[in-house]
Design a protein around this motif. Structure first.
Motif, PDB file in Angstrom:
ATOM      1  N   ALA A  67      -3.135   6.226 -13.023  1.00 32.79           N
ATOM      2  CA  ALA A  67      -4.181   5.200 -13.075  1.00 32.79           C
ATOM      3  C   ALA A  67      -4.320   4.474 -11.748  1.00 32.79           C
ATOM      4  CB  ALA A  67      -3.891   4.223 -14.204  1.00 32.79           C
ATOM      5  N   VAL A  68      -3.187   4.146 -11.108  1.00 33.93           N
ATOM      6  CA  VAL A  68      -3.241   3.398  -9.850  1.00 33.93           C
ATOM      7  C   VAL A  68      -3.806   4.258  -8.734  1.00 33.93           C
ATOM      8  CG1 VAL A  68      -1.816   2.283  -8.092  1.00 33.93           C
ATOM      9  CG2 VAL A  68      -1.402   1.821 -10.501  1.00 33.93           C
ATOM     10  N   GLU A  69      -3.355   5.510  -8.634  1.00 36.32           N
ATOM     11  CA  GLU A  69      -3.836   6.376  -7.558  1.00 36.32           C
ATOM     12  C   GLU A  69      -5.339   6.623  -7.658  1.00 36.32           C
ATOM     13  OE1 GLU A  69       0.159   9.079  -6.654  1.00 36.32           O
ATOM     14  OE2 GLU A  69      -1.569   9.927  -7.705  1.00 36.32           O
ATOM     15  N   SER A  70      -5.828   6.904  -8.853  1.00 34.64           N
ATOM     16  CA  SER A  70      -7.254   7.197  -9.005  1.00 34.64           C
ATOM     17  C   SER A  70      -8.116   5.958  -8.781  1.00 34.64           C
ATOM     18  CB  SER A  70      -7.514   7.775 -10.396  1.00 34.64           C
ATOM     19  OG  SER A  70      -7.069   6.886 -11.399  1.00 34.64           O
ATOM     20  N   ASN A 115      -0.036  -2.567  -0.979  1.00 35.87           N
ATOM     21  CA  ASN A 115       1.188  -3.374  -0.929  1.00 35.87           C
ATOM     22  C   ASN A 115       1.389  -4.171  -2.211  1.00 35.87           C
ATOM     23  OD1 ASN A 115       1.712  -2.450   1.662  1.00 35.87           O
ATOM     24  ND2 ASN A 115       0.627  -4.156   2.635  1.00 35.87           N
ATOM     25  N   ALA A 116       0.296  -4.671  -2.769  1.00 36.04           N
ATOM     26  CA  ALA A 116       0.416  -5.434  -4.014  1.00 36.04           C
ATOM     27  C   ALA A 116       0.841  -4.528  -5.168  1.00 36.04           C
ATOM     28  CB  ALA A 116      -0.897  -6.126  -4.326  1.00 36.04           C
ATOM     29  N   MET A 117       0.323  -3.308  -5.216  1.00 39.06           N
ATOM     30  CA  MET A 117       0.693  -2.392  -6.288  1.00 39.06           C
ATOM     31  C   MET A 117       2.149  -1.952  -6.183  1.00 39.06           C
ATOM     32  SD  MET A 117      -1.698  -2.110  -8.409  1.00 39.06           S
ATOM     33  CE  MET A 117      -3.454  -2.370  -8.606  1.00 39.06           C
ATOM     34  N   VAL A 118       2.652  -1.846  -4.960  1.00 39.84           N
ATOM     35  CA  VAL A 118       4.078  -1.524  -4.798  1.00 39.84           C
ATOM     36  C   VAL A 118       4.944  -2.644  -5.358  1.00 39.84           C
ATOM     37  CG1 VAL A 118       5.882  -1.167  -3.073  1.00 39.84           C
ATOM     38  CG2 VAL A 118       3.697   0.001  -2.839  1.00 39.84           C
TER      39      VAL A 118
END
Length: 690
Positions: A67-70, A115-118
């Motif tokens: 979901a995050v990558e797409s 950076n926020a998703m990491v």
């Protein structure tokens, strides 16, 4: 002023369910050493799961990673094509809503979001799932974020704009059990949006009023798992909300979002084929690769119009949308001659930015080279329709003009489909234009039907107007007969007087005298050839019949002078043994080409004696009664004439009307087959003798 795609908000479900595997396993190839111990456990904590099989180690991403990558790839395409104009925000929802970025330009970039998703990380599997974990928190925060103005909206408010359009789109990536759960999400979202608009209304004025919202719900499931949630197209839930639902397997969410972004931002896909690239292993060899790029749909419609079906399209494997296939052409430097017929330029971005072919194409263009793209023509061959080049560090696709440019000289009117035509009646048409010229009235009140008489007069004049001299006997002979142009001018006059009628009657009598003596009509280049008597009569018959048609078609039979001329012509036709006036058809049609004229001449040809004979034959055939018959009538009459010569089937003749004739009525009758008493049976071996 602000479209629906001005604001896009992603709401990502961060519940424990999204930590499970997507069930799409990828093989890991370790070139050196063995598979490290504890890697499987570590892979699960990093957003995936690993397992060992006979083929080696297999790795799978989690639902959260897919979901995050797409979604990040979605916003990359938006920011590449519309930098600073379209805005995307991210909200993560678990026990509360976590705001990843704002509408500020400083947070609208890939580095900030990644950076926020990491820092957010994959949902932990060990966490206790409770009712506090819900995607509803993120949907509420998305409505509040949509009510916040962007920098462009703040600037419009500062400029004194009273009504600012505030529309947006929310893309929610979650997982629901059934359609009832989806219905609950829609109702809650609609209720919260109504409440937010109530807060934004005076006197509170907390944010902007939401004019309309487009909610896209992506229901994510692992690969091979069937969902109870039904797909649904766009449906208006209320005047403020439209919802569509898609159930997608986790590995296919990237392709689904690529398909959606083309609809959301009116984009088109183009695949550049046959790109020669050197192989990494062997630098001396090269192979052809394909690179898919996205750009504004206008890059195709500006070339082919709204009908883009003429473009060569194909469906990429694993995708549900069409891509236009254009072939790589020889690259060269971008010069002014290439951009001169350019209709427009649009920024492009690759679909798979991390692939080696895309990287090679981007670096090639950024080095100052340009690439022409070819498309096949319907009639065969190819034409250069687009060009790829870089400007200021950005790559653009240029739509080239494939039709005649406005800078080219206009084509000559003599260059027709059949070649050059030198016999157009330019001077006669210019005379018609001069006679039809209108002048403005110097009156304050203009009658409503003031132009109707002039319109009717113009229609009468052009009702019979051959375009070329080779399609009419009258206008072809006026070059050789000096009195004929003035005679034709008097014929079409509306105010003919008695002296004009006398002069026309005199010309008709002189023509009749020439026909009586057997003089030939002065066709051009007859070479002194002499025709037979009946051929000469055919010439005069066609001449008088076309002259009569000219009077009838122009409608000049209201004055007594024109009626007298028409009666004289009809009497001459009767004297020549042609069709009598009483049997002539009363219905007249409008013609731009003469219905009584010879066959169309080829360009740059003259009428010789043999040509004039063939043309007169064709004109006679066309003006006869059979010339008015259609092809179906001719074929039907031929079939009837053939069938009348054959005898009808005897069974049909002997059978009463309304009954069916029986074929071989005595077949199988034993009494008929057995010989009658006293008769001698005939041997099968002996031939019959008469």
């Amino acid at each position: 002023m602000f479209e629906r795609n001005h604001k896009t908000i992603f709401v990502l479900d961060h519940t424990r369910y999204f930590s499970i595997s997507s069930e799409q396993y990828i093989s890991l190839d370790f070139l050196k050493g063995k598979f490290p111990s504890g890697a499987a456990e570590g892979a699960g904590g990093a957003g995936g799961s690993a397992l060992r099989s006979g083929d080696g180690t297999m790795f799978s991403k989690s639902l959260w990673t897919c979901a995050v990558e797409s979604s990040i790839e979605y916003c990359r395409i938006v920011w590449d094509l519309f930098p600073g104009h379209k805005h995307v925000r991210f909200i993560v929802s678990d026990t509360a809503a976590h705001i990843v970025n704002t509408w500020s330009a400083s947070t609208q970039n890939m580095s900030h979001v990644q950076n926020a998703m990491v820092m957010v990380g994959v949902p932990p599997r060990s966490s206790v799932q409770s009712s506090d974990y819900s995607v509803i928190h993120g949907l509420r925060a998305a409505i509040e974020a949509m009510a916040e103005p962007t920098d462009e909206q703040l600037k419009a408010m500062a400029d004194g704009c009273q009504q600012i359009s505030n529309k947006g789109r929310v893309i929610c990536i979650t997982s629901a059990r059934d359609n009832t759960s989806m219905k609950s999400l829609e109702d809650i979202f609609n209720t919260v949006m109504i409440q937010q608009n109530a807060l934004a209304a005076p006197p509170a004025k907390k944010g902007l009023v939401i004019d309309h919202c487009h909610l896209v719900i992506l229901n994510i499931v692992p690969l091979g798992i069937e969902s109870l949630v039904t797909n649904r197209n766009l449906l208006d839930i209320s005047p403020l909300l439209a919802v569509e639902i898609h159930t997608v397997a986790a590995p296919e969410i990237s392709s689904k979002l690529t398909h959606l972004i083309m609809r959301h931002y009116d984009l088109a896909s183009t695949t550049v084929t046959n790109i020669p690239m050197k192989e990494e292993q062997n630098a001396n060899s090269s192979a052809n690769y394909d690179v898919e790029i996205l750009h504004a749909r206008s890059a195709h419609t500006v070339v082919c119009g709204k009908d883009v079906s003429v473009l060569p399209t194909s469906i990429k494997e694993g995708a549900a949308y069409e891509t236009v296939t254009l072939k790589w052409c020889t690259p060269r430097g971008c010069g002014a001659s290439d951009l001169q017929p350019c209709l427009g330029q649009y920024p492009v971005t690759p679909v798979d930015v991390t692939s080696r072919p895309s990287s090679c194409l981007i670096n090639f263009l950024l080095n100052g080279r340009s690439v022409l793209l070819e498309m096949p023509r319907k009639s065969g061959g190819k034409t250069t329709s687009h060009m790829l080049s870089a400007r200021g560090g950005e790559i653009f696709i240029h739509s080239l003009q494939i039709t005649r440019s406005c800078l080219d000289e206009t084509p000559s009117i003599v260059d027709g489909p059949g070649g050059r035509v030198q016999e157009y009646r330019f001077s006669e048409f210019a005379q018609h234009v001069k006679l039809s010229r209108l002048m403005p009235l110097k009156t304050k009140s203009v009658p409503p039907d003031s132009l109707r008489p002039e319109h009717e007069r113009l229609c009468r004049r052009l009702r019979y107007f051959p375009l070329t001299t080779g399609t009419s006997i009258l206008y072809h002979l006026q070059r050789q007969m000096t009195w004929l142009p003035h005679f034709l001018h008097l014929i079409v006059k509306e105010d003919m007087e008695k002296p004009d009628e006398v002069r026309c009657q005199q010309h008709i009598y002189e023509l009749y005298t020439s026909a009586s003596r057997g003089d030939m009509l002065p066709f051009a280049h007859t070479n002194g050839a002499r025709l037979k008597g009946n051929k000469i009569k055919d010439q005069y018959r066609l001449f008088y019949r076309e002259l009569e048609m000219l009077i009838l078609m122009t409608g000049q039979t209201q004055t007594p002078h024109h009626k007298n001329l028409l009666e004289s012509l009809q009497s001459l036709r009767t004297a020549y043994g042609d069709i009598t006036p009483k049997t002539e058809p009363a219905h007249l049609r409008s013609y731009t080409e003469s219905p009584l004229s010879p066959e169309r001449l080829e360009p740059n040809t003259v009428i010789s004696s043999s040509n004039s004979v063939s043309l007169l034959k064709a004109s006679k055939r066309r003006m006869s009664g059979s010339g008015q018959r259609s092809l179906l009538d001719i074929i039907s009459s031929a079939e009837r004439s053939q069938s009348s010569k054959r005898l009808d089937f005897s069974g049909r003749l002997c059978t009463p009307l309304g009954q069916v004739a029986k074929l071989y009525p005595d077949f199988g009758n034993k009494e008929k087959d057995s010989p009658t008493p006293g008769s001698t049976p005939v041997s099968k071996e002996e031939p019959l003798r008469s």
